[in-house]
Design a protein around this motif. Sequence first.
Motif, PDB file in Angstrom:
ATOM      1  N   LEU A 187      -0.254 -15.105  10.437  1.00 19.63           N
ATOM      2  CA  LEU A 187      -1.149 -14.240  10.607  1.00 19.63           C
ATOM      3  C   LEU A 187      -2.289 -14.297  11.914  1.00 19.63           C
ATOM      4  N   VAL A 220      -5.099 -12.867  13.610  1.00 16.95           N
ATOM      5  CA  VAL A 220      -6.553 -12.426  13.256  1.00 16.95           C
ATOM      6  C   VAL A 220      -7.106 -11.805  14.645  1.00 16.95           C
ATOM      7  N   ILE A 277      -4.200  -8.300  11.853  1.00 19.70           N
ATOM      8  CA  ILE A 277      -5.330  -7.800  11.221  1.00 19.70           C
ATOM      9  C   ILE A 277      -6.297  -7.552  12.013  1.00 19.70           C
ATOM     10  N   ARG A 301      -2.687  -4.479   9.373  1.00 21.65           N
ATOM     11  CA  ARG A 301      -3.446  -4.045   8.307  1.00 21.65           C
ATOM     12  C   ARG A 301      -5.063  -3.935   9.041  1.00 21.65           C
ATOM     13  N   VAL A 356      -8.527  -4.899   8.254  1.00 17.88           N
ATOM     14  CA  VAL A 356      -9.003  -5.620   7.071  1.00 17.88           C
ATOM     15  C   VAL A 356      -9.750  -6.876   7.817  1.00 17.88           C
ATOM     16  N   ALA A 409     -11.018 -10.748   8.487  1.00 20.02           N
ATOM     17  CA  ALA A 409     -10.357 -12.107   7.987  1.00 20.02           C
ATOM     18  C   ALA A 409     -10.941 -12.542   6.821  1.00 20.02           C
ATOM     19  N   LEU A 434      -9.672 -10.616   3.708  1.00 24.69           N
ATOM     20  CA  LEU A 434      -8.304 -11.115   3.490  1.00 24.69           C
ATOM     21  C   LEU A 434      -8.283 -12.498   2.793  1.00 24.69           C
ATOM     22  N   GLU A 446      -8.977 -12.344  -0.782  1.00 23.01           N
ATOM     23  CA  GLU A 446      -7.819 -11.453  -1.470  1.00 23.01           C
ATOM     24  C   GLU A 446      -6.517 -12.467  -1.368  1.00 23.01           C
ATOM     25  N   ALA A 447      -6.220 -13.112  -0.283  1.00 24.69           N
ATOM     26  CA  ALA A 447      -5.135 -14.006  -0.291  1.00 24.69           C
ATOM     27  C   ALA A 447      -5.133 -15.292   0.397  1.00 24.69           C
ATOM     28  N   GLN A 482      -1.924 -18.292   1.880  1.00 28.71           N
ATOM     29  CA  GLN A 482      -0.963 -17.784   2.079  1.00 28.71           C
ATOM     30  C   GLN A 482      -0.014 -17.855   3.343  1.00 28.71           C
ATOM     31  N   LEU A 508      -7.367 -19.194   4.596  1.00 22.07           N
ATOM     32  CA  LEU A 508      -6.187 -18.326   4.905  1.00 22.07           C
ATOM     33  C   LEU A 508      -4.901 -19.171   4.961  1.00 22.07           C
TER      34      LEU A 508
END
Length: 239
Positions: A55, A57, A78, A103, A105, A107, A110, A113-114, A117, A143
């Motif tokens: 990811l 950020v 993101i 996306r 969104v 940090a 997210l 949400e996840a 991950q 995250l």
Amino acid sequence: MTSTLNADPAELAKFSELAHRWWDLDSEFRPLHQINPLRLNWINGIQPLQGLKALDVGCGGGILADSMARKGADVLGIDLSSKALKVAQLHALEAQTPRVEYREVSAEALAAEAPAQFDVVTCMEMLEHVPDPASVVQACADLVKPGGWVFFSTLNRGAKSFLFAILGAEYVLNLLPRGTHEYAKMIRPSELARYARHAGLELHDTQGMEYNPITQRYWLSADTSVNYLFATQKPLSAA
């Protein structure tokens, strides 16, 4: 989660105006293109990216996200700048970059949400542009998976960084647009270490980044007085 978005509208507007120039190697983003091989190789040297879920950020136009995907990671970038993300998506299509998505969104959103991950989370040249950098650090920690790595880079706050990163880079050498950085928002390594520790991350490596305006060369060093990078890891016991 709070209802207040951890973003500065003026900062978003500033980078949105320049979004179409993200992949112009002679634009205001030239320094990011120049330092990207350094930071990519540093990350990949600590944690090989092949086959991992990563990811990025504050990905902007996707410079680091794109290069991590080319190292074999499945990457999500993101950002909160719609224009920058459109440029990133267009570049991914044109360059046929595999395994990268983008996306719009935050940090924090997210992370809610996840959580846990990602094997690797990067947050580069972004913390000094948000109102609450500690909140972003916490989101990055949330995250990443236990045992995973979180990489940060930002600007130190001190006399040398003011001289080099603001006066030098923005007003003398014109490497960056004037107003790119605000001195008060720069973050001392001791402060970032505290944010990371409070978020449950362990600091494993610190590097400084230097620049020679005559040779126009960047390199990593032990000097963290201006630009610096942190490699942090989430303990396996965080599972």
